[in-house]
Motif scaffolding. Structure first.
Motif, PDB file in Angstrom:
ATOM      1  N   LYS B  79       2.076   8.373   2.955  1.00 58.56           N
ATOM      2  CA  LYS B  79       0.803   7.665   3.136  1.00 58.56           C
ATOM      3  C   LYS B  79       0.989   6.281   3.763  1.00 58.56           C
ATOM      4  CE  LYS B  79       0.424   5.906  -1.657  1.00 58.56           C
ATOM      5  NZ  LYS B  79       0.432   4.449  -1.390  1.00 58.56           N
ATOM      6  N   TYR B 225     -10.793   7.795  15.790  1.00 52.01           N
ATOM      7  CA  TYR B 225     -10.731   6.959  14.587  1.00 52.01           C
ATOM      8  C   TYR B 225      -9.328   6.423  14.348  1.00 52.01           C
ATOM      9  CZ  TYR B 225      -9.883  11.766  13.061  1.00 52.01           C
ATOM     10  OH  TYR B 225      -9.439  13.067  12.985  1.00 52.01           O
ATOM     11  N   PRO B 261      -2.839  -8.007  14.849  1.00 51.58           N
ATOM     12  CA  PRO B 261      -2.739  -7.812  13.390  1.00 51.58           C
ATOM     13  C   PRO B 261      -4.121  -7.788  12.719  1.00 51.58           C
ATOM     14  CG  PRO B 261      -1.135  -9.439  14.121  1.00 51.58           C
ATOM     15  CD  PRO B 261      -2.023  -9.143  15.304  1.00 51.58           C
ATOM     16  N   VAL B 262      -5.040  -8.605  13.224  1.00 50.20           N
ATOM     17  CA  VAL B 262      -6.401  -8.599  12.659  1.00 50.20           C
ATOM     18  C   VAL B 262      -7.056  -7.239  12.893  1.00 50.20           C
ATOM     19  CG1 VAL B 262      -8.709  -9.618  12.832  1.00 50.20           C
ATOM     20  CG2 VAL B 262      -6.681 -11.102  12.885  1.00 50.20           C
ATOM     21  N   SER B 265      -5.682  -4.708  10.551  1.00 43.85           N
ATOM     22  CA  SER B 265      -6.251  -4.811   9.206  1.00 43.85           C
ATOM     23  C   SER B 265      -7.678  -4.267   9.182  1.00 43.85           C
ATOM     24  CB  SER B 265      -6.226  -6.271   8.742  1.00 43.85           C
ATOM     25  OG  SER B 265      -6.651  -6.369   7.406  1.00 43.85           O
ATOM     26  N   ARG B 266      -8.469  -4.614  10.177  1.00 47.30           N
ATOM     27  CA  ARG B 266      -9.874  -4.189  10.185  1.00 47.30           C
ATOM     28  C   ARG B 266     -10.016  -2.672  10.303  1.00 47.30           C
ATOM     29  NH1 ARG B 266     -12.465  -8.368   9.477  1.00 47.30           N
ATOM     30  NH2 ARG B 266     -12.466 -10.324  10.610  1.00 47.30           N
ATOM     31  N   ASN B 267      -9.219  -2.059  11.164  1.00 47.24           N
ATOM     32  CA  ASN B 267      -9.428  -0.629  11.443  1.00 47.24           C
ATOM     33  C   ASN B 267      -8.424   0.298  10.765  1.00 47.24           C
ATOM     34  OD1 ASN B 267     -11.384  -1.634  13.280  1.00 47.24           O
ATOM     35  ND2 ASN B 267     -11.111   0.179  14.570  1.00 47.24           N
ATOM     36  N   ILE B 268      -7.305  -0.228  10.326  1.00 44.89           N
ATOM     37  CA  ILE B 268      -6.292   0.635   9.713  1.00 44.89           C
ATOM     38  C   ILE B 268      -6.140   0.304   8.226  1.00 44.89           C
ATOM     39  CG2 ILE B 268      -3.896   1.429   9.771  1.00 44.89           C
ATOM     40  CD1 ILE B 268      -3.817   0.683  12.760  1.00 44.89           C
ATOM     41  N   GLY B 269      -5.966  -0.976   7.926  1.00 40.91           N
ATOM     42  CA  GLY B 269      -5.933  -1.374   6.518  1.00 40.91           C
ATOM     43  C   GLY B 269      -4.584  -1.210   5.844  1.00 40.91           C
ATOM     44  N   LYS B 270      -3.559  -0.921   6.628  1.00 36.78           N
ATOM     45  CA  LYS B 270      -2.203  -0.899   6.095  1.00 36.78           C
ATOM     46  C   LYS B 270      -1.297  -1.600   7.104  1.00 36.78           C
ATOM     47  CE  LYS B 270      -2.329   3.137   3.139  1.00 36.78           C
ATOM     48  NZ  LYS B 270      -1.465   3.921   2.259  1.00 36.78           N
ATOM     49  N   ARG B 271      -0.300  -2.281   6.589  1.00 30.70           N
ATOM     50  CA  ARG B 271       0.668  -2.920   7.471  1.00 30.70           C
ATOM     51  C   ARG B 271       1.559  -1.830   8.057  1.00 30.70           C
ATOM     52  NH1 ARG B 271       2.863  -8.778   5.867  1.00 30.70           N
ATOM     53  NH2 ARG B 271       4.027  -9.314   7.740  1.00 30.70           N
TER      54      ARG B 271
END
Lengths: 353, 353
Positions: B79, B225, B261-262, B265-271
């Motif tokens: 995941k 997506y 990186p922003v 975070s906005r579209n993926i939400g994982k590093r």
């Protein structure tokens, strides 16, 4: 904690913390004490969507069958099987106030000892002392302050960690259950059923995107990159050996009402074929879904169960549902009567049978 | 069309259409006419990443092996296997100008007969008559105008349809190939290999999100997506029976440099744990990826092949790569030397062997 009723309306536009307190739900009881509406023959291990009564269950399954059968006039290719779900009131409960507000409240209390300066703010002081009504008297300003304190000024990773810690131990003021157990069993089954049939399931919620991402993967099986929500500011800070994304207070995106189709386009990029919501905040998402070409399914969770959950719709000051009920037949939306259509509300009820 | 060289720098901040024209690539030839650097023993059907030379191939495969082997110190749960790829210059070519600009140019020419008023604008008039240098002389204003005309004032669906139509027939000014065939065969193999090993592959590009979504699923197997990009404005318009999302000209999000990186975070939400880029616009994405906890992989596509593709880096005015080369060893980024490390550049070369 006692069940809290507020006498004052309070509105703010920020995130789901645009809290408007609910009235008229003092009579509700989340536990089905006498078991009267709990079915005695749930064969959940094998029967798909076992917590649904036959009529709504059949309607959903027939539609899924039609759109997944090759050669069917309504066939939808797997890559276009996009299903979107509101969260608050659709996948989990939202009364007596949005659970994200409960997080903010709990966090302020937890952190108060480190912040004696908060006592100088009458609203925060009231909140810290347990006087939620006194806090709400501070209106939008008090809520914005509570959001800023608990949601910003830290990295995305730190916020994620705080939400994860909170949800492990926090409990609902009325049921005493952890918030992530107050999710709707029938909707979990629906999510599973759709995924088994090649759908990608997304959350599209007015709630904060980072708040949901911290627990939704475990609760619903929906990964962070399939969660769309309201967003505060983000700034990339690379002045240390470990660069971070810092959360800042401005509202970058409000994923509510007409913002939901926009959020869908920004984060998903396909027009959904299935949408589920429970309030007029979901109206445009449902409309955008239902007016696309081809077979579509719209579903409204109608909170009718004052015994097992909460009964509210047109007059409610949280999750208000007016336009959605008015136009349900126009768009062929299935209105799910929670009291009649759901054999079980919460997963933990299954253990009581 | 002839290969065009411009003598004037031109900068604008909007999307990838912030075109800065390239110099010094007149000598390049995309076709490997003599076949000298084409391997004679590609067994692409069975060998993983067959278009890679052994050394870089082994380095990538060893890392993937380490992070996907249960019990390994570097193990990454499925995941969390998030891999991000820049698009222009990383997954497909970007010379002599971003292909999204080629779309805008072609669209203006296509639509010009319906818009005689465009002739009143000297820059557009130059463009319509085929004088690209004259158009570029109009600077940022001309580019913004071209973007507004071709990217906004229509629904997302209409835009998608226009890009799909364009990419079916448009050809590159130098190679004469369709743009969506000028994708990098070794990167396609890398995407496949990562996906086979449980990674989710995402595009994170300065390019327009709706532009990429129209063709990237077919080209790379990356669904809409899983595409992050720059975004113009969107407005939900529900005044007709078929509500639409309309594209509006304001720049809503610039997915470049610290914006990457922003956007992640906005579209993926994982590093992410794996990142690939080719220019300093990807620096922060690579840095954000590489400085996370645990095993990470950073990859820079270095355009060194003046014969088969294009050779450019520090001095280039498109896809400039300076800081990335300087800090590659600091962050342990693998710098892929296209000329030496890739047996094949484009998929169509495979047909010539």
């Amino acid at each position: 904690m006692n069940f809290i009723i507020f006498s004052r309306k309070c509105m703010t536009s920020i995130l789901v913390l645009s809290l408007i307190l609910t009235f008229g739900c003092a009579e509700k009881s989340a536990q089905n004490a006498d078991g009267s509406s709990t079915p005695d023959k749930l064969s959940g291990q094998t029967l798909k969507m076992a917590s649904w009564e036959d009529a709504p269950r059949t309607k959903i399954m027939d539609w899924v069958d039609a759109v997944t059968t090759a050669g069917s006039a309504d066939f939808i290719p797997e890559k276009d099987r996009i299903a979107v779900f509101d969260n608050d009131g659709t996948l989990w409960s939202e009364q007596p106030y949005y659970f994200q507000l409960a997080f903010a409240i709990d966090e302020i209390k937890r952190l108060a000892p480190e912040h004696p300066e908060w006592e100088k703010d009458p609203s925060l002081k009231a909140l810290i002392s347990g006087d939620l009504q006194g806090f709400m008297a501070g209106g939008e300003k008090a809520l914005l302050s509570a959001v800023a304190i608990t949601h910003t000024g830290m990295s995305v990773d730190e916020f994620d960690s705080r939400v994860k810690n909170w949800i492990k131990t926090a409990t609902h003021p009325k049921t005493g259950k952890p918030y992530n157990e107050m999710i709707f069993q029938p909707m979990l089954e629906l999510l599973d059923f759709l995924r088994e049939n090649g759908f990608k399931t997304f959350i599209v919620s007015g709630g904060g995107i980072d708040f949901m991402r911290a627990w939704a993967e475990d609760a619903y099986g929906i990964p962070p990159y399939q969660i769309v929500g309201s967003q505060l500011g983000l700034t990339y800070v690379d002045t240390t050996a470990s660069p971070q994304l810092m959360k800042t207070p401005e509202l970058a995106f409000n994923d509510d009402k007409a913002g939901k189709p926009v959020g869908i386009s920004r984060n998903i990029g396909k027009r959904p074929v299935f949408a589920a919501g429970n309030s007029d905040g979901d109206y445009q998402m449902l409309q955008y879904t239902s007016t696309g070409d081809g077979a579509r399914f719209g579903l409204i969770v109608h909170h009718t169960d004052s015994v097992r959950e909460a009964a509210y719709d047109r007059e409610s000051h949280i999750g208000q549902l007016n336009k959605g009920l008015d136009d349900a037949s126009k768009y062929n939306w299935m209105v799910v009567d929670m009291a009649k259509d759901w054999k079980v509300i919460y997963p933990y009820e299954l253990n009581n049978q």
